[in-house]
Design a protein around this motif. Structure first.
Motif, mmCIF file in Angstrom:
data_model
loop_
_atom_site.group_PDB
_atom_site.id
_atom_site.type_symbol
_atom_site.label_atom_id
_atom_site.label_comp_id
_atom_site.label_asym_id
_atom_site.label_seq_id
_atom_site.Cartn_x
_atom_site.Cartn_y
_atom_site.Cartn_z
ATOM 1 N N THR A 218 -8.646 -26.882 22.004
ATOM 2 C CA THR A 218 -9.915 -26.871 21.260
ATOM 3 C C THR A 218 -10.596 -28.242 21.281
ATOM 4 N N ALA B 23 -10.625 -25.546 26.455
ATOM 5 C CA ALA B 23 -10.296 -24.123 26.632
ATOM 6 C C ALA B 23 -9.221 -23.988 27.720
ATOM 7 N N ASP C 139 -13.896 -10.073 24.443
ATOM 8 C CA ASP C 139 -14.523 -11.253 23.847
ATOM 9 C C ASP C 139 -13.796 -12.547 24.202
ATOM 10 N N PHE C 140 -12.753 -12.436 24.976
ATOM 11 C CA PHE C 140 -12.019 -13.646 25.375
ATOM 12 C C PHE C 140 -12.858 -14.485 26.337
ATOM 13 N N TYR D 218 -14.933 -18.506 24.730
ATOM 14 C CA TYR D 218 -15.519 -17.864 23.558
ATOM 15 C C TYR D 218 -16.029 -18.928 22.586
ATOM 16 N N THR D 219 -16.858 -18.477 21.649
ATOM 17 C CA THR D 219 -17.371 -19.401 20.640
ATOM 18 C C THR D 219 -16.715 -19.096 19.306
ATOM 19 N N ASN D 220 -16.945 -19.956 18.345
ATOM 20 C CA ASN D 220 -16.381 -19.711 17.018
ATOM 21 C C ASN D 220 -16.899 -18.417 16.425
ATOM 22 N N GLY E 67 -15.031 -14.530 19.128
ATOM 23 C CA GLY E 67 -13.862 -14.811 19.950
ATOM 24 C C GLY E 67 -13.004 -13.556 20.074
ATOM 25 N N GLU F 278 -10.872 -11.924 18.631
ATOM 26 C CA GLU F 278 -10.204 -11.797 17.336
ATOM 27 C C GLU F 278 -9.235 -10.617 17.312
ATOM 28 N N ASP G 281 -6.290 -20.697 16.932
ATOM 29 C CA ASP G 281 -7.126 -20.571 18.128
ATOM 30 C C ASP G 281 -6.401 -19.754 19.205
#
Lengths: 595, 595
Positions: free
Chosen positions: B113, B124, B207-208, B213-215, B218, B220, B280
């Protein structure tokens, strides 16, 4: 007999409508479903009296194709071909064997992939959530449809074991026997957790599209992950170590990236990918949910209440390294049967293959199921074969002497219920069953002897009597037998008290440590005695507690046990010894009861 | 002492640069990395000699915040607050305690990160793949940066245990002691499989986006699934049963849909969701990969070769229900240390909490680590406290009599290496260490006694001697001791032969079964004897093999054992008995060796 090559040959998977559109079936969830088609296979022929039907229930990802080949090009036979075929353990020359794909499956029977007649599209998530009970209800309709009105046995492994249990509880008169392998009366929270994570992976896959995915683009990654998780739970840690270790698939060294590189990773990836080709994601959701919901204790008030309904002869089998449906869960079932004062056979097979062992252990599971089936088919214990007495066994453990048997037979009233704690290969129980019409049960710790007993039709529970007899109610038996065993126990007092609790009378035999030869040996030679009855050296003797006739009688008096009969014995002769038995008798048999 | 309320109070997480941009660190994968910042916390103060520093290594999802609170509003203290604080087991009044977030973490230390200085964006997946070795290299640079040049001890649980092992191997002179809790020298294929499925779930999440990805958006769901899988492996099946059972979260009855409804499902969902907020996904990929790669045997040729390098006093701890990093894996490490002829302390703590037990068992793990640390800090065994002899223990097991100790002390040459098989609370070994300057080691089966021994600074291995002494090489010891134990063993011959193999000389003591009172009791009374040396009834005796002086001597002669010294004894007096000892001596002590 070559059991591996005797195939049932080419078989056809057929389909039959068991619920038609006009008369829908109401499911446990309250919703109605129709029509319902069932796909199935059969092997062998039904005999005239129709008493040779064996119904096999398949597991989560299985199907009706148990044995043989569906076409000459098939590379692999059916999923239990090791067990089912002419001359095999489940002998298709003898039995009419049937298997059907269960309700909600994706191998021919109506399920989420079937067309919903109300809109002409696949049901997908509009299919009603069904239960193990619903599946069994459809199985019964199916069997009646094809003309089967009675089963010799229902047999199932894993989820199929749940079906077999539900069968035995709901239709107790429909079968003679039930075999429950690697199964459980309810999933543990850990198993529910693994199922839940697998379903999460499917539901979280963007391509899932609320279940309305197409064949071209479905939640393949999600279903693959679910399968990978499942697969880990089907193997044991030890099995994985032996199969894969930490071996790298191709590279000599680490690749320092996130591609699969350990053999176990590529294996699981392959399992996940190939599963996606043959299985449906919606079905996976429904079937795992049906398993999660299965809880006989919840459904019937208690497991004991559930098992009260069973009339079938029951064989329960677990595998030592199965951590998905554990041996402990099988023992819970055994205990619930026993709590109903019913007999049950149980074997925990030593295996490194984890849950998958129910597919991979034909050499032990085969004879066990085959022997149990055969003894059930003959409706009575097998013909007595004196050759079957394994004297090597007897001598090895030095537990049994034939003279014991004769005197014990003399003592026991006809028609009694007898528990033999440490029953060996079951010969005493066999004789009591044959000659005294006794209702017999055994407990034995050695797997090979347990399989021998069960093959003879003797119900036996595979356990160590040192762990107690908790599962048996007070005074469940007329007689408990502890033959040449008390002196080999770690906790003789505990086991003896337990046996006195569960049986009205107890028959005990043991070598007399105060026999004159023993006394003289110690007195004059100053050494631990070695005699025909105590044939071991101090350092390798299985006899770890020494007692004399006097010791035993004092002990009985101390704990309030009445001696009803006392038979001091010569070594191998049944003639009793009258004067000073504590001096002259090398062994003794007692019939006692708690005051 | 109230250990729970003594907090270190408000602590600040600091950050220090340990590798600057100009001189990058080369990692195991061959890539260079710079700069590297490390976040850390400290508690207590370094003393003048700098010999009181305890370095704690955290686990996969942990961070530098071990104890106390980062702000007055914090609801929860640091992750090991039960253990670390003033007056607690890792006593911050006594020790200077340090913990840092490891390389590649996401709690302040440089990782995926962090901003990649070459393009101003987060690393990343451009972050280099790092290993446990890389992490430890950075930890060492960090410690030197803050002025620590020697450690009293490095301590780590789970992945932190891997760091501790790597520390002890790579920097053997940097520390006095190492504590490895619930860890392993290499992941099993099953553990790799779980990690691989978790990574798959992240990588398969749309979403990876290749890690970019962004905050806001991501992977999730993928990370949540990975966490759920991990969490199942941190608990035990039994622990889950006790915590959740099959309880439904809210509804009274099944909902017949695919929403989470069992408590265990909603718990795991919650764990997955809350993890996503604090962790993360890229870091999860990297850290699990570092664990998968960890394999000391592979890295150093063999585990034995790896452990050859260690100079630190070693304490290894496992938990009975940990199925992720199993007790067997800890035993493998113990055996590899022993194969190097080095001593090690090992305890397998009985716990239902699975792998998570390293966070949840302060009442057993605390005294164990606290006692081990204290004995290491004092650089020698603790002062002898005669009060510490627990006579209740002694009498209960009827294994030890003080007279034994005195005679055994007489027999043993100063400076010898001694193994006490069944060492109880370690008093004999303590005395030999103090009075004879002996190098001592023990084996003990009871957990409470193992903890007592380790707290005294006696290295002891928690195991049942009945399982053999495989791990010890031939003739590793000058003396093996089997004091009042041989007659209680299931396999006395096996254990005795094993001890004769690993020790040049063996001291054995046992009650003489041919003592005249015993002979007379059997001869005249016809009963199993009860004497001061054999004080039990036949049905509750721990003595399960009876031998006389004559039996023992014949046995020695048979297996080629030379008797160097023989001390027939009266009950509680050290005076020996000369004439006809097999008749007159109630017990005997022998010094023997294999011919």
């Amino acid at each position: 007999m070559n059991r591996q090559n005797n195939s049932v040959g080419i078989v056809e998977t057929k389909t039959v409508r068991v619920v038609d559109a006009q008369s829908p079936l109401t499911l446990d969830c309250g919703r109605e479903l129709s029509p319902i088609d069932v796909s199935y296979e059969t092997y062998g022929r039904m005999n005239e009296s129709g008493d040779n039907v064996v119904y096999i229930c398949h597991a989560l990802t299985g199907n009706a194709h148990v044995a043989g080949y569906n076409s000459p090009d098939d590379k692999k036979p059916g999923w239990w071909d090791d067990f089912v075929g002419p001359g095999k353990y489940i002998d298709t020359d003898k039995y009419f064997v049937v298997c059907s794909n269960f309700l909600g499956g994706c191998s021919g029977t109506t399920g989420p992939t079937s067309i919903n007649p109300s809109n002409g599209e696949p049901y997908a998530l509009n299919f009603p959530v069904y239960t193990i009970g619903d599946m069994v209800r459809v199985q019964k309709l199916f069997l009646e449809k094809i003309g089967v009105n009675h089963l010799l046995a229902v047999i199932g492994g894993s989820m199929g074991g749940m079906h077999a249990l539900k069968w035995a509880i709901e239709y107790p008169d429909f079968m003679d026997a039930a075999v429950v392998v690697a199964s459980t009366s309810r999933l543990s929270p850990q198993a529910i957790a693994f199922d839940a994570v697998g379903r999460n992976a499917i539901l979280a896959d963007r391509d899932f599209q609320d279940g309305k995915y197409t064949n071209d683009k479905g939640p393949e990654r999600g279903l693959g992950i679910a399968r990978m998780i499942g697969h880990i739970t089907y193997l044991s840690e030890k099995g994985m170590r032996e199969k894969f270790g930490r071996e790298l698939r191709t590279a000599q060294d680490y690749t320092y990236d996130f591609n699969p590189e350990f053999s176990v990773e590529t294996y699981l990836n392959h399992q996940g990918q190939s599963f996606v080709e043959r299985f449906d994601a919606n079905c996976y959701l429904y079937i795992t949910k049906a398993m999660d919901y299965f809880d006989l204790g919840r459904e019937y008030g208690s497991l004991e209440a559930a098992f009260k309904k069973i009339k079938a002869k029951l064989l329960i089998v677990s595998f030592s390294s199965d951590w998905l449906f554990t041996p402990e869960q099988s023992v819970d079932m055994v205990n619930a049967v026993v709590a109903n004062n019913k007999s049950v056979s149980y074997c925990n097979i030593e295996s490194p293959y984890g849950h998958d062992a129910f597919l991979l252990e034909p050499d032990t599971l085969g004879p066990l199921i085959g022997g149990f089936l055969a003894s059930s088919f003959e409706s009575h214990v097998s013909p007595f074969d004196p050759e079957s007495i394994d004297y090597a066994d007897l001598q090895e453990s030095a537990k049994r002497v034939r003279v014991d048997y004769e005197i014990i037979e003399d003592v026991i009233e006809p028609g009694s219920r007898v528990l033999d704690a440490g029953c060996g290969n079951g010969d005493l129980l066999y004789r009591l069953s044959r000659d005294k019409n006794a209702s017999v049960e055994g407990i034995e710790v050695r797997q090979d002897l347990v399989i021998k007993c069960i093959s003879k039709g003797i119900p036996v529970i595979h356990k160590d009597i040192e762990n107690g007899l908790d599962c048996y109610r007070d005074k469940s038996f007329d007689y408990g037998v502890l033959s040449q065993t008390v002196q080999t126990l770690k906790e003789p007092e505990y086991v003896f008290r337990e046996l006195l609790r569960v049986a009205k009378r107890v028959i005990v035999s043991f070598p007399n440590f105060a026999y004159w030869k023993v006394r003289l040996s110690l007195m004059l030679k100053g050494q631990a005695p070695v005699t025909p009855e105590l044939p071991f050296e101090w350092y390798n003797s299985p006899n770890i507690h020494f007692l004399s006739i006097k010791d035993f009688e004092q002990f009985c008096s101390k704990i309030g046990v009445v001696i009803e009969k006392k038979v001091p014995l010569r070594g191998s002769s049944p003639s009793t010894i009258k004067p000073a038995p504590n001096f002259f008798a090398p062994q003794a048999i007692y019939l006692v009861r708690k005051d």
